[in-house]
Design a protein around this motif. Structure first.
Motif, PDB file in Angstrom:
ATOM      1  N   LEU A 162      -4.356   1.668   1.435  1.00  0.00           N
ATOM      2  CA  LEU A 162      -4.521   3.022   0.920  1.00  0.00           C
ATOM      3  C   LEU A 162      -3.278   3.881   1.143  1.00  0.00           C
ATOM      4  CD1 LEU A 162      -8.217   3.759   2.025  1.00  0.00           C
ATOM      5  CD2 LEU A 162      -7.372   2.971  -0.205  1.00  0.00           C
ATOM      6  N   GLY A 163      -2.259   3.303   1.763  1.00  0.00           N
ATOM      7  CA  GLY A 163      -1.015   4.022   1.976  1.00  0.00           C
ATOM      8  C   GLY A 163      -0.093   3.908   0.770  1.00  0.00           C
ATOM      9  N   ASP A 164       1.189   4.115   0.993  1.00  0.00           N
ATOM     10  CA  ASP A 164       2.185   4.091  -0.071  1.00  0.00           C
ATOM     11  C   ASP A 164       2.300   2.682  -0.649  1.00  0.00           C
ATOM     12  OD1 ASP A 164       4.298   4.405  -1.777  1.00  0.00           O
ATOM     13  OD2 ASP A 164       5.784   4.893  -0.225  1.00  0.00           O
ATOM     14  N   PRO A 165       1.956   2.477  -1.920  1.00  0.00           N
ATOM     15  CA  PRO A 165       2.032   1.126  -2.503  1.00  0.00           C
ATOM     16  C   PRO A 165       3.458   0.606  -2.641  1.00  0.00           C
ATOM     17  CG  PRO A 165       1.513   2.737  -4.200  1.00  0.00           C
ATOM     18  CD  PRO A 165       1.435   3.464  -2.887  1.00  0.00           C
ATOM     19  N   ALA A 166       4.443   1.509  -2.636  1.00  0.00           N
ATOM     20  CA  ALA A 166       5.834   1.069  -2.757  1.00  0.00           C
ATOM     21  C   ALA A 166       6.222   0.176  -1.579  1.00  0.00           C
ATOM     22  CB  ALA A 166       6.764   2.277  -2.836  1.00  0.00           C
ATOM     23  N   ALA A 229      -9.523   2.760  -8.466  1.00  0.00           N
ATOM     24  CA  ALA A 229      -9.424   1.659  -9.426  1.00  0.00           C
ATOM     25  C   ALA A 229      -7.965   1.402  -9.802  1.00  0.00           C
ATOM     26  CB  ALA A 229     -10.242   1.977 -10.672  1.00  0.00           C
ATOM     27  N   GLU A 230      -7.186   2.465  -9.931  1.00  0.00           N
ATOM     28  CA  GLU A 230      -5.764   2.315 -10.235  1.00  0.00           C
ATOM     29  C   GLU A 230      -5.044   1.599  -9.099  1.00  0.00           C
ATOM     30  OE1 GLU A 230      -4.397   6.262 -10.903  1.00  0.00           O
ATOM     31  OE2 GLU A 230      -5.254   6.404 -12.923  1.00  0.00           O
ATOM     32  N   ARG A 231      -5.407   1.910  -7.857  1.00  0.00           N
ATOM     33  CA  ARG A 231      -4.769   1.259  -6.715  1.00  0.00           C
ATOM     34  C   ARG A 231      -5.091  -0.236  -6.701  1.00  0.00           C
ATOM     35  NH1 ARG A 231      -2.586   2.922  -1.990  1.00  0.00           N
ATOM     36  NH2 ARG A 231      -1.718   4.458  -3.427  1.00  0.00           N
ATOM     37  N   LYS A 232      -6.330  -0.596  -6.929  1.00  0.00           N
ATOM     38  CA  LYS A 232      -6.714  -2.005  -6.972  1.00  0.00           C
ATOM     39  C   LYS A 232      -5.956  -2.738  -8.069  1.00  0.00           C
ATOM     40  CE  LYS A 232     -11.469  -1.155  -5.444  1.00  0.00           C
ATOM     41  NZ  LYS A 232     -12.883  -1.194  -5.888  1.00  0.00           N
ATOM     42  N   ALA A 233      -5.874  -2.115  -9.244  1.00  0.00           N
ATOM     43  CA  ALA A 233      -5.175  -2.743 -10.366  1.00  0.00           C
ATOM     44  C   ALA A 233      -3.697  -2.937 -10.050  1.00  0.00           C
ATOM     45  CB  ALA A 233      -5.340  -1.894 -11.629  1.00  0.00           C
ATOM     46  N   HIS A 247      -7.757 -10.316  -2.989  1.00  0.00           N
ATOM     47  CA  HIS A 247      -9.198 -10.385  -2.744  1.00  0.00           C
ATOM     48  C   HIS A 247      -9.666  -9.066  -2.164  1.00  0.00           C
ATOM     49  CE1 HIS A 247     -13.069 -12.247  -1.933  1.00  0.00           C
ATOM     50  NE2 HIS A 247     -13.032 -11.783  -0.702  1.00  0.00           N
ATOM     51  N   LEU A 248     -10.820  -8.594  -2.631  1.00  0.00           N
ATOM     52  CA  LEU A 248     -11.424  -7.359  -2.128  1.00  0.00           C
ATOM     53  C   LEU A 248     -12.629  -7.718  -1.266  1.00  0.00           C
ATOM     54  CD1 LEU A 248     -11.776  -4.254  -2.124  1.00  0.00           C
ATOM     55  CD2 LEU A 248     -13.144  -4.521  -4.210  1.00  0.00           C
ATOM     56  N   HIS A 249     -12.680  -7.151  -0.065  1.00  0.00           N
ATOM     57  CA  HIS A 249     -13.779  -7.434   0.857  1.00  0.00           C
ATOM     58  C   HIS A 249     -14.354  -6.128   1.384  1.00  0.00           C
ATOM     59  CE1 HIS A 249     -16.167  -9.305   3.976  1.00  0.00           C
ATOM     60  NE2 HIS A 249     -15.579  -8.547   4.888  1.00  0.00           N
TER      61      HIS A 249
END
Length: 271
Positions: A162-166, A229-233, A247-249
């Motif tokens: 959930l932090g910075d995806p970069a 949803a954008e983060r997961k994608a 994988h999502l848990h």
């Protein structure tokens, strides 16, 4: 360690062979002898039972390194219900169970935040368990910062991401440059998926550094779920580009399916 030992026992253990001919001890298959094969390679006992000559092939079993990264930033300590484990405790248990399986398969394991190279053996498992309990991350959100990344090894990162995806993109890019592949396991609490909030609500980060109050929490739900949803994608796209797996848990689900998925995912990555 007790939880991890119990969890690892649910996965069928076996030698982690590569199903490829090479140097090893385990029998793989017989194949007909071909021009160029040395006489010493022929299995005369098997050949005596037929009209041709056969070569006994063994399985290639090179011990590999498995690096495991557990995000222990403050956000990972969240749980929406006292009957559920925190995201951090679930990540720690999965990490140690995977390490136990790898060591029993003759592989070397290590934690990404430690400078020591991956090692095998029971003593290494105890060192890892102690290091996981000691903690190392500060702040609300964390990101993997591997100090050691052997060429061609495999890696697993467990986090809520959930932090910075970069930061994640940078690590996966570095891993790809070193031919390191593996899996991202995103661990979320069910409340983070459902956003079951309504009316006056105060949202506060786990460290207290971020605080937001609203009188209409329900009105934020749609925008929140869209961002999630954008983060997961984005995570899935990172994995697709670099040859990793995603994988999502959820912490209200049993840990066994996630461990089995990881076990199979790493086997496919190695093949």
């Amino acid at each position: 360690m007790a939880d991890a030992q119990h969890l690892s026992a649910t996965v069928l253990l076996g030698v982690h062979g590569r199903k490829r001919a090479g140097t090893g001890d385990e029998f793989w298959q017989y194949r007909p002898a071909q021009a160029g094969d040395a006489y010493r390679q022929i299995d005369w006992r098997r050949s005596a039972r037929s009209d041709g000559h056969f070569i006994r092939q063994t399985e290639w079993q090179a011990a590999q390194a498995v690096l495991i990264g557990v995000d222990d930033a403050a956000s990972m300590t969240f749980t929406g219900h006292k009957g559920r484990p925190s995201k951090l405790r679930r990540a720690q248990t999965l990490a140690m169970a995977l390490a136990i399986i790898a060591v029993r398969g003759g592989e070397r394991v290590g934690l990404t935040h430690l400078p020591e190279p991956p090692r095998g053996g029971t003593a290494q498992l105890m060192r890892m368990a102690q290091a996981l309990m000691d903690g190392h991350e500060a702040g609300d959100y964390g990101a993997p910062r591997p100090q050691v990344m052997p060429m061609g090894s495999r890696a697993v990162f467990l986090s809520d991401f959930l932090g910075d995806p970069a930061a994640i993109e940078a690590v996966l890019g570095r891993a790809a440059d070193r031919d390191v592949r593996g899996a991202l396991v995103q661990i979320l609490d069910p409340d983070e998926e459902a956003f079951p909030f309504d009316g006056r609500t105060v949202f506060e980060s786990m460290t207290g550094a971020i605080r937001f109050e609203t009188l209409k929490a329900k009105s934020l739900r749609e925008a929140y779920l869209e961002r999630l949803a954008e983060r997961k994608a984005r995570l899935q796209e990172m994995c697709r580009r670099t040859g990793w797996r995603y994988h999502l848990h959820h912490t209200d689900q049993p840990a066994e399916p996630a461990l089995l998925w990881l076990y199979r995912a790493l086997e496919k990555v190695r093949a």
